[in-house]
Design an enzyme around this catalytic site. Structure first.
Site, PDB file in Angstrom:
ATOM      1  N   HIS A 124     -41.442 -34.764  18.999  1.00 52.15           N
ATOM      2  CA  HIS A 124     -40.825 -33.667  19.753  1.00 52.15           C
ATOM      3  C   HIS A 124     -39.312 -33.616  19.592  1.00 52.15           C
ATOM      4  O   HIS A 124     -38.652 -32.813  20.231  1.00 52.15           O
ATOM      5  CB  HIS A 124     -41.207 -33.767  21.234  1.00 52.15           C
ATOM      6  CG  HIS A 124     -42.680 -33.727  21.428  1.00 52.15           C
ATOM      7  ND1 HIS A 124     -43.427 -34.858  21.667  1.00 52.15           N
ATOM      8  CD2 HIS A 124     -43.566 -32.701  21.374  1.00 52.15           C
ATOM      9  CE1 HIS A 124     -44.701 -34.532  21.775  1.00 52.15           C
ATOM     10  NE2 HIS A 124     -44.809 -33.231  21.599  1.00 52.15           N
ATOM     11  N   GLY A 125     -38.741 -34.510  18.796  1.00 48.87           N
ATOM     12  CA  GLY A 125     -37.325 -34.423  18.466  1.00 48.87           C
ATOM     13  C   GLY A 125     -36.369 -35.102  19.421  1.00 48.87           C
ATOM     14  O   GLY A 125     -35.201 -34.723  19.471  1.00 48.87           O
TER      15      GLY A 125
END
Length: 181
Positions: free
Chosen positions: A146-147
């Site tokens: 999800h970064g």
């Protein structure tokens, strides 16, 4: 004076009180004997208790190296930080971070960072080889799912993770041994 009869002893309040107390105590003991195995079954199993603490020899971890060990079925990152990584973590403006926490609070010894290697967003395992967005590479960990980006102190810098990587309970038993748990 005549010897006591059965009617005399039934009405004796001292004997009656003793019988009530003895019966109650015996009943409480019986209930405890039945209930205790159920309460004891709630304790963790022996194999789980054995994982409560893990002793790690850190003498072979070189400066700048990161290793992953398992504790309570979770990865734990042990980072032997370089002086540059320590300086970068300490020079940060803590108030600008999403989850403000100074590096001094997160470590017991500046050169050793120990954090649970589970992203605080959805439980992914971040990559720990200083990967991430080149525009925001803080030298820490990157969760590709999800970064989320973490710095060299395991603090969240960018992404959806709400909090910093968790610091597990640990103690240094000596200069070469740390106990996690």
């Amino acid at each position: 004076m005549s010897p006591p009869t059965a009617d005399d002893t039934v009405d004796d309040p001292v004997r009656r009180d003793f019988l009530y107390i003895a019966t109650g105590a015996l009943g409480a003991t019986a209930v405890a004997a039945v209930v205790w195995p159920f309460i004891d079954s709630l304790n963790p199993a022996a194999d789980v208790s054995a994982l409560a603490e893990v002793e790690i020899d850190i003498s072979d971890i070189e400066v700048g190296e990161r290793v992953t060990v398992m504790w309570q079925s979770k990865p734990v990152f042990i980072d032997h930080r370089t002086p540059d990584q320590i300086d970068a973590a300490r020079l940060e403006d803590v108030d600008s971070l999403p989850d403000p926490q100074s590096d001094e609070v997160r470590v017991q010894r500046p050169e050793w960072l120990i954090v649970v290697g589970v992203c605080t967003h959805l439980g992914c395992i971040p990559l720990g080889q200083r990967q991430g967005d080149p525009l925001g590479n803080w030298g820490g960990w990157f969760c590709p799912c999800h970064g989320s980006h973490y710095d060299t102190s395991g603090r969240i810098r960018r992404g959806p993770a709400p909090t910093n990587l968790i610091v597990p309970p640990y103690t240094f038993q000596s200069d070469t041994t740390v106990i996690i748990g």
